[in-house]
Design a protein around this motif. Structure first.
Motif, PDB file in Angstrom:
ATOM      1  N   ALA A  20      46.756  37.661 -41.690  1.00 25.18           N
ATOM      2  CA  ALA A  20      48.090  37.285 -42.168  1.00 25.18           C
ATOM      3  C   ALA A  20      48.575  38.279 -43.220  1.00 25.18           C
ATOM      4  CB  ALA A  20      48.056  35.871 -42.740  1.00 25.18           C
ATOM      5  N   HIS A  21      47.668  38.676 -44.106  1.00 23.08           N
ATOM      6  CA  HIS A  21      48.017  39.655 -45.145  1.00 23.08           C
ATOM      7  C   HIS A  21      48.484  40.968 -44.531  1.00 23.08           C
ATOM      8  CE1 HIS A  21      47.755  42.062 -48.784  1.00 23.08           C
ATOM      9  NE2 HIS A  21      46.876  42.868 -48.198  1.00 23.08           N
ATOM     10  N   HIS A  22      47.900  41.347 -43.414  1.00 25.19           N
ATOM     11  CA  HIS A  22      48.251  42.603 -42.753  1.00 25.19           C
ATOM     12  C   HIS A  22      49.359  42.437 -41.712  1.00 25.19           C
ATOM     13  CE1 HIS A  22      45.225  44.992 -44.730  1.00 25.19           C
ATOM     14  NE2 HIS A  22      44.279  44.149 -44.396  1.00 25.19           N
ATOM     15  N   GLY A  23      50.003  41.281 -41.695  1.00 26.37           N
ATOM     16  CA  GLY A  23      51.156  41.082 -40.831  1.00 26.37           C
ATOM     17  C   GLY A  23      50.832  40.705 -39.398  1.00 26.37           C
ATOM     18  N   VAL A  24      49.596  40.321 -39.131  1.00 27.30           N
ATOM     19  CA  VAL A  24      49.215  39.895 -37.778  1.00 27.30           C
ATOM     20  C   VAL A  24      49.345  38.373 -37.731  1.00 27.30           C
ATOM     21  CG1 VAL A  24      47.410  39.933 -36.003  1.00 27.30           C
ATOM     22  CG2 VAL A  24      47.647  41.840 -37.609  1.00 27.30           C
ATOM     23  N   ASP A  25      50.541  37.914 -37.449  1.00 21.63           N
ATOM     24  CA  ASP A  25      50.829  36.489 -37.562  1.00 21.63           C
ATOM     25  C   ASP A  25      52.019  36.159 -36.676  1.00 21.63           C
ATOM     26  OD1 ASP A  25      50.645  33.892 -38.455  1.00 21.63           O
ATOM     27  OD2 ASP A  25      50.771  34.409 -40.585  1.00 21.63           O
ATOM     28  N   ASP A  26      51.810  35.341 -35.657  1.00 19.17           N
ATOM     29  CA  ASP A  26      52.882  34.962 -34.733  1.00 19.17           C
ATOM     30  C   ASP A  26      53.154  33.459 -34.896  1.00 19.17           C
ATOM     31  OD1 ASP A  26      54.720  34.776 -32.698  1.00 19.17           O
ATOM     32  OD2 ASP A  26      53.302  35.091 -31.071  1.00 19.17           O
ATOM     33  N   LEU A  27      53.789  33.124 -36.030  1.00 21.27           N
ATOM     34  CA  LEU A  27      54.037  31.724 -36.377  1.00 21.27           C
ATOM     35  C   LEU A  27      52.735  30.936 -36.260  1.00 21.27           C
ATOM     36  CD1 LEU A  27      57.572  31.236 -34.748  1.00 21.27           C
ATOM     37  CD2 LEU A  27      56.998  31.837 -37.112  1.00 21.27           C
ATOM     38  N   THR A  28      52.731  29.817 -35.544  1.00 23.61           N
ATOM     39  CA  THR A  28      51.511  29.012 -35.433  1.00 23.61           C
ATOM     40  C   THR A  28      50.679  29.401 -34.220  1.00 23.61           C
ATOM     41  OG1 THR A  28      52.654  27.286 -34.161  1.00 23.61           O
ATOM     42  CG2 THR A  28      52.628  27.047 -36.558  1.00 23.61           C
ATOM     43  N   TYR A  29      51.111  30.433 -33.498  1.00 20.72           N
ATOM     44  CA  TYR A  29      50.412  30.791 -32.264  1.00 20.72           C
ATOM     45  C   TYR A  29      49.237  31.721 -32.553  1.00 20.72           C
ATOM     46  CZ  TYR A  29      54.394  28.558 -30.210  1.00 20.72           C
ATOM     47  OH  TYR A  29      55.343  27.625 -29.894  1.00 20.72           O
ATOM     48  N   ILE A  45      37.696  26.666 -35.060  1.00 21.86           N
ATOM     49  CA  ILE A  45      39.014  27.219 -34.746  1.00 21.86           C
ATOM     50  C   ILE A  45      40.065  26.484 -35.570  1.00 21.86           C
ATOM     51  CG2 ILE A  45      39.524  25.634 -32.817  1.00 21.86           C
ATOM     52  CD1 ILE A  45      40.486  28.190 -31.265  1.00 21.86           C
ATOM     53  N   LYS A  46      41.180  27.140 -35.837  1.00 20.93           N
ATOM     54  CA  LYS A  46      42.215  26.531 -36.673  1.00 20.93           C
ATOM     55  C   LYS A  46      42.985  25.447 -35.915  1.00 20.93           C
ATOM     56  CE  LYS A  46      46.410  29.279 -35.805  1.00 20.93           C
ATOM     57  NZ  LYS A  46      47.260  28.167 -35.373  1.00 20.93           N
ATOM     58  N   PRO A  47      43.623  24.520 -36.642  1.00 18.57           N
ATOM     59  CA  PRO A  47      44.531  23.566 -35.998  1.00 18.57           C
ATOM     60  C   PRO A  47      45.706  24.285 -35.344  1.00 18.57           C
ATOM     61  CG  PRO A  47      43.964  22.846 -38.222  1.00 18.57           C
ATOM     62  CD  PRO A  47      43.460  24.252 -38.081  1.00 18.57           C
ATOM     63  N   THR A  48      46.205  23.745 -34.262  1.00 21.75           N
ATOM     64  CA  THR A  48      47.244  24.436 -33.484  1.00 21.75           C
ATOM     65  C   THR A  48      48.573  24.541 -34.212  1.00 21.75           C
ATOM     66  OG1 THR A  48      48.312  24.502 -31.301  1.00 21.75           O
ATOM     67  CG2 THR A  48      48.035  22.327 -32.338  1.00 21.75           C
ATOM     68  N   ASP A  49      48.801  23.683 -35.224  1.00 19.07           N
ATOM     69  CA  ASP A  49      50.081  23.705 -35.928  1.00 19.07           C
ATOM     70  C   ASP A  49      50.007  24.409 -37.274  1.00 19.07           C
ATOM     71  OD1 ASP A  49      48.511  21.834 -37.210  1.00 19.07           O
ATOM     72  OD2 ASP A  49      50.063  20.272 -37.308  1.00 19.07           O
ATOM     73  N   MET A  50      48.976  25.204 -37.482  1.00 20.50           N
ATOM     74  CA  MET A  50      48.782  25.872 -38.764  1.00 20.50           C
ATOM     75  C   MET A  50      48.943  27.382 -38.598  1.00 20.50           C
ATOM     76  SD  MET A  50      45.518  25.444 -41.370  1.00 20.50           S
ATOM     77  CE  MET A  50      45.966  23.747 -41.791  1.00 20.50           C
ATOM     78  N   MET A  51      49.621  28.020 -39.544  1.00 21.88           N
ATOM     79  CA  MET A  51      49.758  29.474 -39.530  1.00 21.88           C
ATOM     80  C   MET A  51      48.501  30.111 -40.114  1.00 21.88           C
ATOM     81  SD  MET A  51      53.783  29.875 -40.631  1.00 21.88           S
ATOM     82  CE  MET A  51      53.874  31.623 -40.232  1.00 21.88           C
ATOM     83  N   PHE A  52      48.278  31.379 -39.789  1.00 22.18           N
ATOM     84  CA  PHE A  52      47.074  32.071 -40.253  1.00 22.18           C
ATOM     85  C   PHE A  52      46.930  32.015 -41.772  1.00 22.18           C
ATOM     86  CE2 PHE A  52      45.863  35.322 -36.698  1.00 22.18           C
ATOM     87  CZ  PHE A  52      45.891  34.319 -35.756  1.00 22.18           C
ATOM     88  N   GLY A  79      45.649  24.337 -24.393  1.00 20.41           N
ATOM     89  CA  GLY A  79      46.270  25.660 -24.322  1.00 20.41           C
ATOM     90  C   GLY A  79      45.267  26.775 -24.515  1.00 20.41           C
ATOM     91  N   GLY A  80      45.690  27.815 -25.211  1.00 23.85           N
ATOM     92  CA  GLY A  80      44.851  28.984 -25.393  1.00 23.85           C
ATOM     93  C   GLY A  80      43.544  28.700 -26.107  1.00 23.85           C
ATOM     94  N   ALA A  81      43.554  27.752 -27.042  1.00 24.75           N
ATOM     95  CA  ALA A  81      42.319  27.414 -27.752  1.00 24.75           C
ATOM     96  C   ALA A  81      41.243  26.934 -26.783  1.00 24.75           C
ATOM     97  CB  ALA A  81      42.604  26.349 -28.801  1.00 24.75           C
ATOM     98  N   LEU A  82      41.653  26.165 -25.790  1.00 24.76           N
ATOM     99  CA  LEU A  82      40.714  25.640 -24.799  1.00 24.76           C
ATOM    100  C   LEU A  82      40.449  26.644 -23.688  1.00 24.76           C
ATOM    101  CD1 LEU A  82      39.055  23.253 -23.660  1.00 24.76           C
ATOM    102  CD2 LEU A  82      41.153  22.459 -22.537  1.00 24.76           C
ATOM    103  N   VAL A  83      41.530  27.206 -23.140  1.00 29.27           N
ATOM    104  CA  VAL A  83      41.397  28.092 -21.980  1.00 29.27           C
ATOM    105  C   VAL A  83      40.707  29.392 -22.369  1.00 29.27           C
ATOM    106  CG1 VAL A  83      42.673  29.419 -20.254  1.00 29.27           C
ATOM    107  CG2 VAL A  83      43.396  27.095 -20.829  1.00 29.27           C
ATOM    108  N   ILE A  84      41.169  30.024 -23.451  1.00 25.19           N
ATOM    109  CA  ILE A  84      40.650  31.335 -23.839  1.00 25.19           C
ATOM    110  C   ILE A  84      39.387  31.206 -24.680  1.00 25.19           C
ATOM    111  CG2 ILE A  84      41.133  33.458 -25.100  1.00 25.19           C
ATOM    112  CD1 ILE A  84      44.107  33.035 -24.462  1.00 25.19           C
ATOM    113  N   HIS A  85      39.491  30.553 -25.821  1.00 27.61           N
ATOM    114  CA  HIS A  85      38.403  30.564 -26.793  1.00 27.61           C
ATOM    115  C   HIS A  85      37.193  29.767 -26.334  1.00 27.61           C
ATOM    116  CE1 HIS A  85      40.621  32.644 -30.056  1.00 27.61           C
ATOM    117  NE2 HIS A  85      41.647  32.191 -29.377  1.00 27.61           N
ATOM    118  N   ALA A  86      37.393  28.506 -25.997  1.00 26.42           N
ATOM    119  CA  ALA A  86      36.258  27.701 -25.533  1.00 26.42           C
ATOM    120  C   ALA A  86      35.713  28.251 -24.221  1.00 26.42           C
ATOM    121  CB  ALA A  86      36.685  26.242 -25.370  1.00 26.42           C
ATOM    122  N   GLY A  87      36.607  28.735 -23.368  1.00 26.14           N
ATOM    123  CA  GLY A  87      36.178  29.281 -22.086  1.00 26.14           C
ATOM    124  C   GLY A  87      35.283  30.491 -22.243  1.00 26.14           C
TER     125      GLY A  87
END
Length: 243
Positions: A20-29, A45-52, A79-87
């Motif tokens: 987040a400090h380096h600008g890598v932040d796409d809202l809550t995504y 993993i972070k909650p889906t409604d939380m920003m970095f 979503g991505g947390a399940l499909v990408i990360h857990a997968g």
């Protein structure tokens, strides 16, 4: 809570805050995730409604690879947390950290037909070590998990066409530092190509030699020097990330 889970929570929260400090932040995504060493069939993993920039060690949820919360009544992963990360954690026991990001630079390079060029020294680290995954829609559906896993076979980093980047690591420091290198490689490529002037590419044999100069064998050495400095920066910026 085990000591290794506590340490992993603090390190992962630091990764979120630093990106987040380096600008890598796409809202809550987007998410960054880490396997719990003493419970390897679970991830943090972070909650889906939380920003970095809001993430703390205690806000991270612990889940199994089916997306069920382990310790509390948090919502199931989706979503991505399940499909990408857990997968990926389930399919690739060699991976202990997964970073998925959207930035102007990595989306730009992922959308270019030639992908990442050997156009700067940061790119050399990914010489023949970068996969590509064709966009098939938002990662909302479990049917998209297997194609993603297939595309990452043999790699720890990948550009998602028309989408963003995926950087995985055997350790959190490895994932963080490799993510930094890929982001800088993409920024450099976009900068070089946007000027409209002729540009030079690093010859393949030179890129191969440069890649051979980097230690990829020992994950504990990858990024170790940088990681210590990164943790110092995280505490300097806002020590509450470790709460």
């Amino acid at each position: 809570m085990s000591e290794d889970e506590r340490a992993t929570r603090i390190a992962l929260a630091a990764c979120y805050r630093l990106l987040a400090h380096h600008g890598v932040d796409d809202l809550t995504y987007n998410h960054l995730s880490a396997r719990v060493p003493s419970a390897p069939d679970t991830l943090l993993i972070k909650p889906t409604d939380m920003m970095f920039g809001e993430v703390t060690a205690s806000s991270l949820g612990q889940y199994d690879f089916d997306g069920r919360p382990v310790k509390d009544d948090r919502p199931r992963l989706a979503g991505g947390a399940l499909v990408i990360h857990a997968g990926l954690m389930q399919a690739r026991p060699d991976l202990n950290a997964v970073f998925h990001t959207h930035t102007t630079a990595n989306i730009g390079v992922a959308s270019q037909e030639h992908g990442l060029l050997m156009i700067n020294q940061h790119a050399v680290k990914f010489h023949k070590r970068l996969g590509y995954h064709t966009f098939g829609g938002y990662e909302f559906n479990m049917s998209q998990r297997e194609p993603l896993i297939k595309s990452l076979e043999g790699y720890r980093a990948m550009l998602l066409r028309n989408h963003g980047a995926l950087v995985c690591g055997r350790t959190l420091p490895e994932a963080f530092v490799d993510n930094h290198y890929l982001e800088f490689a993409c920024r450099g490529q976009i900068a070089a190509l946007s000027g409209g002037a002729a540009y030079t590419l690093i010859p393949d044999e030179v890129a191969a030699f440069g890649s051979s100069q980097v230690n990829f064998d020992d994950p504990e050495k990858t990024g170790a020097k940088d990681w210590a400095a990164c943790m110092r920066l995280a505490y300097k910026l806002d020590p509450t990330f470790a709460d």
